[in-house]
Design an enzyme around this catalytic site. Sequence first.
Site, PDB file in Angstrom:
ATOM      1  N   LYS A 128      58.814  22.639   1.753  1.00  0.00           N
ATOM      2  CA  LYS A 128      58.127  21.724   2.685  1.00  0.00           C
ATOM      3  C   LYS A 128      57.637  20.467   1.965  1.00  0.00           C
ATOM      4  O   LYS A 128      57.546  19.397   2.557  1.00  0.00           O
ATOM      5  CB  LYS A 128      56.947  22.437   3.362  1.00  0.00           C
ATOM      6  CG  LYS A 128      57.365  23.506   4.352  1.00  0.00           C
ATOM      7  CD  LYS A 128      57.783  22.921   5.703  1.00  0.00           C
ATOM      8  CE  LYS A 128      58.275  24.001   6.640  1.00  0.00           C
ATOM      9  NZ  LYS A 128      58.763  23.514   7.910  1.00  0.00           N
ATOM     10  N   LYS A 208      70.403  28.294   5.915  1.00  0.00           N
ATOM     11  CA  LYS A 208      69.860  29.189   6.929  1.00  0.00           C
ATOM     12  C   LYS A 208      69.718  28.421   8.249  1.00  0.00           C
ATOM     13  O   LYS A 208      69.320  27.249   8.225  1.00  0.00           O
ATOM     14  CB  LYS A 208      68.483  29.655   6.435  1.00  0.00           C
ATOM     15  CG  LYS A 208      67.717  30.541   7.374  1.00  0.00           C
ATOM     16  CD  LYS A 208      66.255  30.621   6.956  1.00  0.00           C
ATOM     17  CE  LYS A 208      65.410  29.572   7.640  1.00  0.00           C
ATOM     18  NZ  LYS A 208      64.175  30.030   8.283  1.00  0.00           N
ATOM     19  N   LYS A 211      65.224  25.489  12.772  1.00  0.00           N
ATOM     20  CA  LYS A 211      64.875  24.419  13.706  1.00  0.00           C
ATOM     21  C   LYS A 211      64.678  23.092  12.968  1.00  0.00           C
ATOM     22  O   LYS A 211      65.142  22.055  13.409  1.00  0.00           O
ATOM     23  CB  LYS A 211      63.589  24.766  14.458  1.00  0.00           C
ATOM     24  CG  LYS A 211      63.761  25.938  15.412  1.00  0.00           C
ATOM     25  CD  LYS A 211      62.438  26.384  16.009  1.00  0.00           C
ATOM     26  CE  LYS A 211      61.629  27.185  15.041  1.00  0.00           C
ATOM     27  NZ  LYS A 211      61.266  28.530  15.398  1.00  0.00           N
TER      28      LYS A 211
HETATM   29  N1  AQP Z   1      68.450  31.831  10.158  1.00  0.00           N
HETATM   30  C1  AQP Z   1      67.732  32.918  10.311  1.00  0.00           C
HETATM   31  N2  AQP Z   1      68.270  34.141  10.041  1.00  0.00           N
HETATM   32  C2  AQP Z   1      67.549  35.268  10.197  1.00  0.00           C
HETATM   33  N3  AQP Z   1      66.265  35.278  10.633  1.00  0.00           N
HETATM   34  C3  AQP Z   1      65.704  34.097  10.907  1.00  0.00           C
HETATM   35  N4  AQP Z   1      64.468  33.758  11.342  1.00  0.00           N
HETATM   36  C4  AQP Z   1      64.381  32.408  11.452  1.00  0.00           C
HETATM   37  N5  AQP Z   1      65.551  31.844  11.106  1.00  0.00           N
HETATM   38  C5  AQP Z   1      66.387  32.862  10.756  1.00  0.00           C
HETATM   39  C6  AQP Z   1      63.418  34.715  11.643  1.00  0.00           C
HETATM   40  O1  AQP Z   1      62.899  34.411  12.930  1.00  0.00           O
HETATM   41  C7  AQP Z   1      61.510  34.716  12.956  1.00  0.00           C
HETATM   42  C8  AQP Z   1      60.744  33.545  13.493  1.00  0.00           C
HETATM   43  O2  AQP Z   1      60.905  32.437  12.617  1.00  0.00           O
HETATM   44  P1  AQP Z   1      60.025  31.138  12.804  1.00  0.00           P
HETATM   45  O3  AQP Z   1      60.625  30.292  13.855  1.00  0.00           O
HETATM   46  O4  AQP Z   1      58.629  31.500  12.989  1.00  0.00           O
HETATM   47  O5  AQP Z   1      60.075  30.398  11.460  1.00  0.00           O
HETATM   48  P2  AQP Z   1      61.231  30.048  10.541  1.00  0.00           P
HETATM   49  O6  AQP Z   1      61.725  31.227   9.790  1.00  0.00           O
HETATM   50  O7  AQP Z   1      60.742  28.985   9.667  1.00  0.00           O
HETATM   51  O8  AQP Z   1      62.339  29.548  11.554  1.00  0.00           O
HETATM   52  P3  AQP Z   1      62.949  28.160  11.490  1.00  0.00           P
HETATM   53  O9  AQP Z   1      63.892  27.945  12.588  1.00  0.00           O
HETATM   54  O10 AQP Z   1      63.484  27.954  10.114  1.00  0.00           O
HETATM   55  O11 AQP Z   1      61.691  27.262  11.779  1.00  0.00           O
HETATM   56  P4  AQP Z   1      61.214  25.925  11.101  1.00  0.00           P
HETATM   57  O12 AQP Z   1      62.460  25.128  10.878  1.00  0.00           O
HETATM   58  O13 AQP Z   1      60.284  25.324  12.101  1.00  0.00           O
HETATM   59  O14 AQP Z   1      60.541  26.297   9.818  1.00  0.00           O
HETATM   60  C9  AQP Z   1      61.108  35.060  11.524  1.00  0.00           C
HETATM   61  O15 AQP Z   1      61.001  36.457  11.391  1.00  0.00           O
HETATM   62  C10 AQP Z   1      62.236  34.534  10.704  1.00  0.00           C
HETATM   63  O16 AQP Z   1      62.415  35.269   9.510  1.00  0.00           O
END
Ligand code: AQP
Length: 339
Positions: A128, A208, A211
């Site tokens: 980040k 990965k 979002k």
């Molecule tokens: N690509 C992924 N593969 C497997 N699991 C995933 N998760 C997220 N992306 C993947 C799992 O989804 C749950 C919720 O995630 P989150 O939205 O709270 O946060 P994150 O992991 O940070 O998801 P993003 O999309 O990457 O969000 P941003 O970009 O906003 O940081 C979690 O259990 C996560 O492991």
Amino acid sequence: MMTELAPAPAPATDDVDRPRIFSGIQPSGVVHLGNDLGAVRNYVKLQWEFEAIYCIVDYHALTSTHDPALLRARTREMAASLLALGLDPDRCTLFVQSHRPEHTELAWLFNTVTPVSWLERTPTYKEKRQTQPDDVNHGLLAYPVLQAADIAIYKAGRVPVGKDQAAHLELSREIVRTFNARYGETFPEPQAVYTEAPTVLGTDGVRKMSKSVGNTIDVLGDPALIRKQVMSMVTDTKRILRTDPGRPEVCNVCQLHRFFGPDWETIQDGERTARTGCVDTKKLLADRIVEHYAVARERYIELLAHPDEVDGVLEAGADRLRPSAEATMDEVRHKMGLR
Ligand code: AQP
């Protein structure tokens, strides 16, 4: 149909016999395929086996989202998404993190047992710092402490998450271990529960699905958007000509077919022998994703048209958790000498 969603006044009666699990999801955008395959499918499955507590973590989202109206809208949209994808308010508790103030109080107390060096080495914090260099706020550094508190406040032993959360969960264990050593055995050390797709790659086929990266397939989005996102996917980069044999083991599209039909081995064989081309395989995947999520998409749209119903579920969830959150805080305050 909407009456099915009336908030449940009490948890399922057999909750006392079921071990507790907890997981949080950020309202930082729409649900994507990585969220669903990596975590949400497990939320739905495990609500039948465990006393399941699921939290929309709006405090966490504040570390990156600073628009109040957007955060409010996304929080409701995330709740509607999870309900549409199969969370049943009669089987689990769904609530918003900021509706239970005990989370932040416990996070402050956990701050006092957490060395700063542990937080500075967290991969997400380092990432980040790169992705939002003008906004390296203290919340980003303290994020894993609040996450540890989210889990510990309900003394949950298991946490369904994607693999990207492994380092955070390890930190949660270290934090509660330190607390337990200093103030006496209080919290279980939480263990991750993974699905068969612990890491889903994004449409770029490298990073990965995320979002914030913008490489998502938005499963509850419009079918046209889903098709566009799937058709933009990077496949086997060494397969140049239609007649070149493909390598399904390194092709993200082929790998994702595993989750959308029993014939994935035939599909992979088609790629390997160049019987099918990448475009055919992507079209088929897009069709299957659109079809798989069609009912959930309708339900999502219907839920968003009835925001009071969604808000009612969230309020009932936060109320339901009050006794257990307050009991933990009483115990913790007493053990730490605050009473
Ligand atoms: N690509 C992924 N593969 C497997 N699991 C995933 N998760 C997220 N992306 C993947 C799992 O989804 C749950 C919720 O995630 P989150 O939205 O709270 O946060 P994150 O992991 O940070 O998801 P993003 O999309 O990457 O969000 P941003 O970009 O906003 O940081 C979690 O259990 C996560 O492991």
